[in-house]
Enzyme design. Sequence first.
Site, PDB file in Angstrom:
ATOM      1  N   ASP A 192      87.406 -15.894  46.538  1.00 56.34           N
ATOM      2  CA  ASP A 192      88.062 -14.669  47.001  1.00 56.34           C
ATOM      3  C   ASP A 192      87.845 -13.606  45.941  1.00 56.34           C
ATOM      4  OD1 ASP A 192      90.008 -13.224  48.791  1.00 56.34           O
ATOM      5  OD2 ASP A 192      91.109 -13.140  46.894  1.00 56.34           O
ATOM      6  N   GLU A 276      83.339 -14.116  50.542  1.00 54.51           N
ATOM      7  CA  GLU A 276      83.613 -13.227  51.662  1.00 54.51           C
ATOM      8  C   GLU A 276      82.590 -12.098  51.640  1.00 54.51           C
ATOM      9  OE1 GLU A 276      87.243 -10.968  51.068  1.00 54.51           O
ATOM     10  OE2 GLU A 276      87.152 -11.506  48.957  1.00 54.51           O
ATOM     11  N   CYS A 352     105.419 -23.039  58.187  1.00 53.27           N
ATOM     12  CA  CYS A 352     105.323 -24.496  58.025  1.00 53.27           C
ATOM     13  C   CYS A 352     105.929 -24.953  56.698  1.00 53.27           C
ATOM     14  CB  CYS A 352     103.869 -24.955  58.119  1.00 53.27           C
ATOM     15  SG  CYS A 352     102.889 -24.519  56.655  1.00 53.27           S
ATOM     16  N   ASP A 359      95.700 -14.991  46.922  1.00 53.81           N
ATOM     17  CA  ASP A 359      94.259 -15.065  46.688  1.00 53.81           C
ATOM     18  C   ASP A 359      93.732 -16.496  46.720  1.00 53.81           C
ATOM     19  OD1 ASP A 359      94.411 -12.352  46.423  1.00 53.81           O
ATOM     20  OD2 ASP A 359      94.472 -12.385  44.227  1.00 53.81           O
TER      21      ASP A 359
HETATM   22 ZN   LIG Z   1     101.448 -22.774  57.456  1.00 54.28          ZN
END
Ligand SMILES: [Zn+2]
Length: 417
Positions: A192, A276, A352, A359
């Site tokens: 990243d 990226e 979750c 980053d």
């Molecule tokens: Zn998650």
Amino acid sequence: MLLRYRFRLYPTGPQRAALARSFGCARVVYNDAVAARKRAHADGKPYPTTAALSKALITEAKRTPERAWLAEVSAVVLQQALADADRAWQNFFDSLSGQRAGPRMSPPRFKRRSNTQSIRFTRNARFRVLGSGKLRVPKIGDVKVAWSRELPSEPTSVTVVKTATGKYYASFVVALDGEATLPPVEDETGIDLGLKDFAVLSGGKVIENPRFFRRLERKLTKAQRVLSRKQRGSANREKARARVARVHEQIRHRRDDWINQQVATIVAENQGIYVEDLSVRGLARGRGAKSIHDAALGMFTDRLASKAARAGRTFAKVDRYFPSTQLCAACGVLAGPKGREGLRVREWVCRCGAVHDRDLNAAVNILEEGRRMVAAGQAETVNASGGQVRPGTPGIARNTRPAGRNEEPTRTLTTVS
Ligand SMILES: [Zn+2]
């Protein structure tokens, strides 16, 4: 594959004088060739061939009193200057006819003494690296070289360069077969590219922005401001101009060294490297002058791509619209920080329950997406010569690599320093 290796040269006083003569002769032949073709064009005549120019501007010119001094330098240097003029015209015509990508080019311009100067020796000029480590340059002498690394094989040519700041370099072209040069390793990494940090790797490693970026940027701004205040044509302006050139050179060297170090480590440690696409970054930052940091990001990914290719590594750029920041790497839900405000969020908690460093989470997503794209044959991977290959059309080289510093663009070269 052709690689370019560059080393600093330390010519003695007499050698510098001999080099100045050679630079001058090469420049004159180049300029004469440009002028001859301009003249032919203006007269509505066909373009003179290289053979005709070689006869008129070198062989016959040497017999005239005005150009007799051309005989004092290596004939190869003069032939190569003609070849350069040829290529400059060819590039211009190709750009006119649309055969050459990129913006329209202007016709070749005359070379000036104040710019970077160079002469090129091919193998038949019998230049040689001596056992003593010195470089034997025809009609110049045995010149001291600061070898920072070994040449992998016999060079096919050497270009001797004098920069605008008065430094000398030898730039060797070496032909290599495109085999893997590094032993295979297990790890893969997603990268990243950051604003706060230079880069964050999916394994957790953080590459910080080096302090000298900001420091040299300030130095450059100051030097440019001083230059803008000096009167045109004054001696002080010349001094200020030289100072700006020196700072630029300093930036180039420090930045190149630093990038090369980072790239070498990443390529040595990882079999697969995924980054990226940078075009997104440009949008996030908005318009304005390119900082050293921004320029370094592009250079970093370019060099990663070419070095990975030379080492036989997998390299791919993840699609620019892939939401690397917003995806939760643990559960795959789009729950992360969005938009411009998202840039300020350092850490976030997913539904979750996963707690993410922004980053690092993005780097892990880039790794996964890069692997998926390569497996699905969707990635723009890089072939052995460093050229890009279009997804779905393996084996067709597209882009060409930029040439090294102080070099006119050459299609197949990759810089190694
Ligand atoms: Zn998650």
